[in-house]
Write a protein that holds these residues in place. Structure first.
Motif, PDB file in Angstrom:
ATOM      1  N   MET A   1      37.239  36.515  28.894  1.00 42.20           N
ATOM      2  CA  MET A   1      37.447  36.752  30.310  1.00 42.20           C
ATOM      3  C   MET A   1      36.322  37.663  30.803  1.00 42.20           C
ATOM      4  SD  MET A   1      40.911  38.121  32.108  1.00 42.20           S
ATOM      5  CE  MET A   1      41.703  36.657  32.659  1.00 42.20           C
ATOM      6  N   THR A   2      35.662  37.243  31.855  1.00 41.87           N
ATOM      7  CA  THR A   2      34.532  38.003  32.373  1.00 41.87           C
ATOM      8  C   THR A   2      35.024  39.008  33.415  1.00 41.87           C
ATOM      9  OG1 THR A   2      34.105  36.473  34.168  1.00 41.87           O
ATOM     10  CG2 THR A   2      33.031  36.002  32.052  1.00 41.87           C
ATOM     11  N   GLU A   3      34.088  39.861  33.784  1.00 47.07           N
ATOM     12  CA  GLU A   3      34.419  40.888  34.775  1.00 47.07           C
ATOM     13  C   GLU A   3      34.728  40.270  36.133  1.00 47.07           C
ATOM     14  OE1 GLU A   3      32.332  44.795  36.668  1.00 47.07           O
ATOM     15  OE2 GLU A   3      31.975  44.392  34.549  1.00 47.07           O
ATOM     16  N   ASN A   4      34.063  39.188  36.475  1.00 50.90           N
ATOM     17  CA  ASN A   4      34.333  38.504  37.750  1.00 50.90           C
ATOM     18  C   ASN A   4      35.735  37.918  37.777  1.00 50.90           C
ATOM     19  OD1 ASN A   4      31.816  39.109  38.782  1.00 50.90           O
ATOM     20  ND2 ASN A   4      30.896  37.202  38.050  1.00 50.90           N
ATOM     21  N   ASP A   5      36.195  37.398  36.637  1.00 47.79           N
ATOM     22  CA  ASP A   5      37.552  36.856  36.564  1.00 47.79           C
ATOM     23  C   ASP A   5      38.580  37.968  36.780  1.00 47.79           C
ATOM     24  OD1 ASP A   5      36.540  34.342  36.055  1.00 47.79           O
ATOM     25  OD2 ASP A   5      36.700  34.561  33.867  1.00 47.79           O
ATOM     26  N   ILE A   6      38.312  39.120  36.171  1.00 49.45           N
ATOM     27  CA  ILE A   6      39.217  40.260  36.325  1.00 49.45           C
ATOM     28  C   ILE A   6      39.232  40.726  37.771  1.00 49.45           C
ATOM     29  CG2 ILE A   6      39.628  42.660  35.676  1.00 49.45           C
ATOM     30  CD1 ILE A   6      38.459  41.943  32.912  1.00 49.45           C
ATOM     31  N   ASP A   7      38.057  40.835  38.403  1.00 55.17           N
ATOM     32  CA  ASP A   7      37.985  41.245  39.814  1.00 55.17           C
ATOM     33  C   ASP A   7      38.724  40.265  40.710  1.00 55.17           C
ATOM     34  OD1 ASP A   7      36.539  43.488  39.207  1.00 55.17           O
ATOM     35  OD2 ASP A   7      34.579  42.585  39.665  1.00 55.17           O
ATOM     36  N   ALA A   8      38.583  38.974  40.440  1.00 57.53           N
ATOM     37  CA  ALA A   8      39.266  37.965  41.248  1.00 57.53           C
ATOM     38  C   ALA A   8      40.778  38.082  41.078  1.00 57.53           C
ATOM     39  CB  ALA A   8      38.801  36.571  40.863  1.00 57.53           C
ATOM     40  N   ALA A   9      41.241  38.327  39.854  1.00 60.18           N
ATOM     41  CA  ALA A   9      42.678  38.461  39.616  1.00 60.18           C
ATOM     42  C   ALA A   9      43.227  39.705  40.304  1.00 60.18           C
ATOM     43  CB  ALA A   9      42.963  38.511  38.121  1.00 60.18           C
ATOM     44  N   VAL A  10      42.483  40.804  40.239  1.00 59.37           N
ATOM     45  CA  VAL A  10      42.925  42.042  40.889  1.00 59.37           C
ATOM     46  C   VAL A  10      42.933  41.873  42.400  1.00 59.37           C
ATOM     47  CG1 VAL A  10      42.277  44.443  41.318  1.00 59.37           C
ATOM     48  CG2 VAL A  10      42.260  43.551  38.990  1.00 59.37           C
ATOM     49  N   ALA A  11      41.913  41.203  42.950  1.00 57.26           N
ATOM     50  CA  ALA A  11      41.857  40.985  44.398  1.00 57.26           C
ATOM     51  C   ALA A  11      43.031  40.125  44.853  1.00 57.26           C
ATOM     52  CB  ALA A  11      40.531  40.331  44.771  1.00 57.26           C
ATOM     53  N   ALA A  12      43.386  39.106  44.081  1.00 63.16           N
ATOM     54  CA  ALA A  12      44.527  38.263  44.443  1.00 63.16           C
ATOM     55  C   ALA A  12      45.818  39.067  44.394  1.00 63.16           C
ATOM     56  CB  ALA A  12      44.610  37.067  43.503  1.00 63.16           C
ATOM     57  N   GLU A  13      45.946  39.933  43.389  1.00 64.24           N
ATOM     58  CA  GLU A  13      47.145  40.768  43.283  1.00 64.24           C
ATOM     59  C   GLU A  13      47.243  41.741  44.458  1.00 64.24           C
ATOM     60  OE1 GLU A  13      48.810  44.211  40.304  1.00 64.24           O
ATOM     61  OE2 GLU A  13      47.567  42.611  39.454  1.00 64.24           O
ATOM     62  N   GLU A  14      46.107  42.319  44.849  1.00 63.99           N
ATOM     63  CA  GLU A  14      46.101  43.253  45.973  1.00 63.99           C
ATOM     64  C   GLU A  14      46.430  42.542  47.282  1.00 63.99           C
ATOM     65  OE1 GLU A  14      42.284  45.049  45.734  1.00 63.99           O
ATOM     66  OE2 GLU A  14      42.878  46.375  44.092  1.00 63.99           O
ATOM     67  N   ARG A  15      45.919  41.335  47.463  1.00 60.49           N
ATOM     68  CA  ARG A  15      46.257  40.566  48.669  1.00 60.49           C
ATOM     69  C   ARG A  15      47.755  40.274  48.712  1.00 60.49           C
ATOM     70  NH1 ARG A  15      41.283  38.189  47.781  1.00 60.49           N
ATOM     71  NH2 ARG A  15      42.184  36.529  46.526  1.00 60.49           N
ATOM     72  N   ALA A  16      48.316  39.979  47.550  1.00 61.06           N
ATOM     73  CA  ALA A  16      49.755  39.720  47.493  1.00 61.06           C
ATOM     74  C   ALA A  16      50.543  40.986  47.839  1.00 61.06           C
ATOM     75  CB  ALA A  16      50.145  39.212  46.110  1.00 61.06           C
ATOM     76  N   LEU A  17      50.062  42.151  47.358  1.00 65.15           N
ATOM     77  CA  LEU A  17      50.733  43.416  47.683  1.00 65.15           C
ATOM     78  C   LEU A  17      50.666  43.702  49.177  1.00 65.15           C
ATOM     79  CD1 LEU A  17      49.691  45.816  44.778  1.00 65.15           C
ATOM     80  CD2 LEU A  17      51.995  45.098  45.387  1.00 65.15           C
ATOM     81  N   LEU A  18      49.487  43.502  49.767  1.00 63.85           N
ATOM     82  CA  LEU A  18      49.345  43.738  51.209  1.00 63.85           C
ATOM     83  C   LEU A  18      50.211  42.776  52.015  1.00 63.85           C
ATOM     84  CD1 LEU A  18      45.519  44.443  51.566  1.00 63.85           C
ATOM     85  CD2 LEU A  18      47.390  46.040  51.954  1.00 63.85           C
TER      86      LEU A  18
END
Length: 118
Positions: A1-18
């Motif tokens: 898993m690359t750093e971009n994949d992790i950033d994309a997963a975190v961004a999706a999680e944050e959008r879901a939280l918002l």
């Protein structure tokens, strides 16, 4: 898993939280929000005291207007006014709690947005 994949997963999680936080509640929603949570028993107690003071002030006010002499009018009028003011003060004491909840909610949103920018 690359750093971009992790950033994309975190961004999706944050959008879901918002999205789950939704829009800011209105005044009635904020006021009703004071009656839930760990400290809600204090607010329930304040509302009980406020309702009792208001009802007592209405009763004393009724007696005030039914009084036939000045001394009797003073006997009922002063407690009626005092209880009515007490009722108002207790009710208004909840506004600072609502303001604190607003500030905390905005701080959480700001934290999420700052975390998104990182």
């Amino acid at each position: 898993m690359t750093e971009n994949d992790i950033d994309a997963a975190v961004a999706a999680e944050e959008r879901a939280l918002l999205a789950r936080m939704g829009p800011e509640p209105g005044f009635i929603g904020e006021a009703l929000g004071l009656f839930s949570g760990p400290g809600s028993w204090v607010n329930w107690l304040l509302m009980l005291v406020q309702a009792a003071a208001f009802l007592a002030s209405v009763w004393a006010g009724w007696q005030f207007f039914a009084a036939t002499d000045v001394l009797s009018a003073l006997h009922w009028g002063l407690p009626a006014a005092t209880l009515l003011l007490l009722s108002l003060i207790v009710k208004l004491s909840m506004n600072p709690m609502m303001q604190a909840n607003r500030v905390l909610r905005e701080l959480h949103r700001l934290e999420l947005r700052l975390h998104q920018l990182r």
